[in-house]
Design an enzyme around this catalytic site. Structure first.
Site, PDB file in Angstrom:
ATOM      1  N   THR A  14      19.985  -1.796   8.460  1.00  0.00           N
ATOM      2  CA  THR A  14      19.254  -2.941   7.899  1.00  0.00           C
ATOM      3  C   THR A  14      19.865  -4.273   8.315  1.00  0.00           C
ATOM      4  O   THR A  14      19.153  -5.235   8.589  1.00  0.00           O
ATOM      5  CB  THR A  14      19.238  -2.821   6.352  1.00  0.00           C
ATOM      6  OG1 THR A  14      18.396  -1.731   6.009  1.00  0.00           O
ATOM      7  CG2 THR A  14      18.716  -4.082   5.687  1.00  0.00           C
ATOM      8  N   SER A  56      21.052   4.388  10.213  1.00  0.00           N
ATOM      9  CA  SER A  56      22.261   5.206  10.063  1.00  0.00           C
ATOM     10  C   SER A  56      21.954   6.687   9.884  1.00  0.00           C
ATOM     11  O   SER A  56      22.808   7.528  10.136  1.00  0.00           O
ATOM     12  CB  SER A  56      23.128   4.691   8.916  1.00  0.00           C
ATOM     13  OG  SER A  56      22.534   4.962   7.672  1.00  0.00           O
ATOM     14  N   THR A  89      23.327   1.404   5.532  1.00  0.00           N
ATOM     15  CA  THR A  89      24.012   1.805   4.302  1.00  0.00           C
ATOM     16  C   THR A  89      23.815   3.283   3.964  1.00  0.00           C
ATOM     17  O   THR A  89      24.604   3.854   3.214  1.00  0.00           O
ATOM     18  CB  THR A  89      23.510   0.976   3.102  1.00  0.00           C
ATOM     19  OG1 THR A  89      22.100   1.163   2.975  1.00  0.00           O
ATOM     20  CG2 THR A  89      23.831  -0.489   3.263  1.00  0.00           C
TER      21      THR A  89
HETATM   22  N1  ASP Z   1      17.852   2.898   6.357  1.00  0.00           N
HETATM   23  C1  ASP Z   1      18.895   1.919   6.580  1.00  0.00           C
HETATM   24  C2  ASP Z   1      20.027   2.595   7.319  1.00  0.00           C
HETATM   25  O1  ASP Z   1      20.847   3.243   6.723  1.00  0.00           O
HETATM   26  C3  ASP Z   1      19.327   1.383   5.278  1.00  0.00           C
HETATM   27  C4  ASP Z   1      20.335   0.277   5.352  1.00  0.00           C
HETATM   28  O2  ASP Z   1      20.901  -0.078   6.342  1.00  0.00           O
HETATM   29  O3  ASP Z   1      20.592  -0.290   4.268  1.00  0.00           O
HETATM   30  O4  ASP Z   1      20.103   2.475   8.502  1.00  0.00           O
END
Ligand code: ASP
Length: 344
Positions: A14, A56, A89
């Site tokens: 994100t 991720s 995350t």
């Molecule tokens: N879906 C995103 C990821 O983990 C969520 C984030 O970065 O907060 O790549």
């Protein structure tokens, strides 16, 4: 006086998204993230590398092994005084813990991310990068054996303890059992406690230092089986029935409470543990497993006596990463048990 040299390694997530046609899409690289942060140049001399531009959930274990090898190379060459890693995350607690298992470096490694994207009011990416750079530049992070750190929303967490505990709140990251290691205030990083690191020493004695370069690509898939009310064990049967155990080198159970499983499964889990390492971790996500409180079928006393390995304070997601590493390193059952024993 010259500033600390920090390398930002960007993986995606994100924090690296930009507006697409229907929603946010991956796209920003390391240099973009550095440019997004006002005042970063007053904290450190930050250079960036873009490792990947992906969510991720798409990262692989081998990608994290390669990242660890890259960080080790930077540290060995004395090219930088600290590293900041940005990623999504969703799997941050896993990447942070796996890096902590793999790295033997004397420079701080601090991970960060964003819960709110750049299209939202109060997006947290720039502030989190600034905080991570401050932590990576902080002398205490170099002077103490703190392992890989995770900095979000002005709290600094140990990789062993941190977890994403909410889907979208800005304060999603917590260390449920211990609280944060440090907090940021004004331009200072204030340490609150010292993370327990004995387990890392036990791991090093077991498999040697800097395993990332040696063991990347030597995947030993570990099955993660979550146990829940009324579980009948069909997946356990499937692993048992297959001559190659469906390709799995070990199993981690997301077990109940202090390390309990339904009585119905005990015979099959005992048979499984005679063929593969079976590690019990608590699906509660925090707190040490029991060792000698309950007796009877399905209790920790019976399961430990039957050869199942108890993961101490490690939750299932992190126990899986440790078991995978130990299997890649060719560790036998006694070594695996000794390392998990050191985890609480
Ligand atoms: N879906 C995103 C990821 O983990 C969520 C984030 O970065 O907060 O790549």
């Amino acid at each position: 006086m010259s500033q600390p040299r920090i390398r930002l390694l960007a993986l995606g997530g994100t924090i690296a998204t930009q507006p697409g046609t229907q929603g946010m899409k991956q796209g920003l690289g390391g240099d973009d993230l550095v440019r997004m942060v006002p005042g970063l140049d007053t904290v450190a001399d930050v250079t960036a590398e873009t490792i990947s531009r992906t969510g991720s959930g798409n990262l692989t274990l081998d990608a994290v092994y390669a990242l660890a090898a890259r960080i080790e190379a930077l540290a060995t060459a004395r090219d930088v005084d600290g590293v900041v890693v940005t990623q999504g995350t969703d799997t941050l607690e896993e990447t942070a813990f796996l890096l902590d298992l793999l790295l033997d470096v004397d420079i701080p490694v601090v991970m960060t991310a964003a819960m709110r994207n750049t299209g939202m009011v109060s997006h947290d990416g720039p502030g989190n990068v600034l905080a991570a750079a401050r932590v990576a530049a902080a002398p205490w992070a170099r002077a103490n054996d703190v392992g890989v750190l995770v900095a979000l929303l002005d709290h600094v967490h140990a990789a062993f303890d941190v977890a994403k505990t909410e889907t979208s709140r800005i304060d999603a990251f917590r260390s449920p059992a211990t609280g944060p290691v440090a907090t940021l205030v004004e331009d200072r990083v204030v340490q609150l406690m010292r993370p327990v690191r004995d387990w890392k020493q036990t791991l090093r004695t077991a498999i040697g230092a800097s395993p990332a370069a040696r063991l990347g690509g030597a995947a030993a898939p570990v099955a993660l089986l979550w146990l829940s009310l009324g579980e009948q064990g069909a997946l356990i049967d499937a692993v048992l029935a297959d001559a190659r155990h469906l390709g799995f080198g070990g199993v981690v159970l997301g077990a109940m409470g202090g390390g309990h499983v339904p009585e119905l499964l005990v015979e099959r889990l005992t048979a499984l543990s005679q063929r593969l390492p079976v590690v019990v971790a608590s699906r509660t996500g925090a707190g040490p497993l029991l060792r000698r409180t309950y007796e009877g079928t399905g209790s920790e006393i019976a399961l430990r006596a039957a050869g199942l390995i108890y993961a101490g304070r490690l939750p299932p997601l992190k126990a899986r990463l440790l078991l995978d590493l130990l299997l890649r390193a060719g560790a036998g059952r006694a070594t695996i048990a000794a390392v998990f024993d050191a985890c609480g």
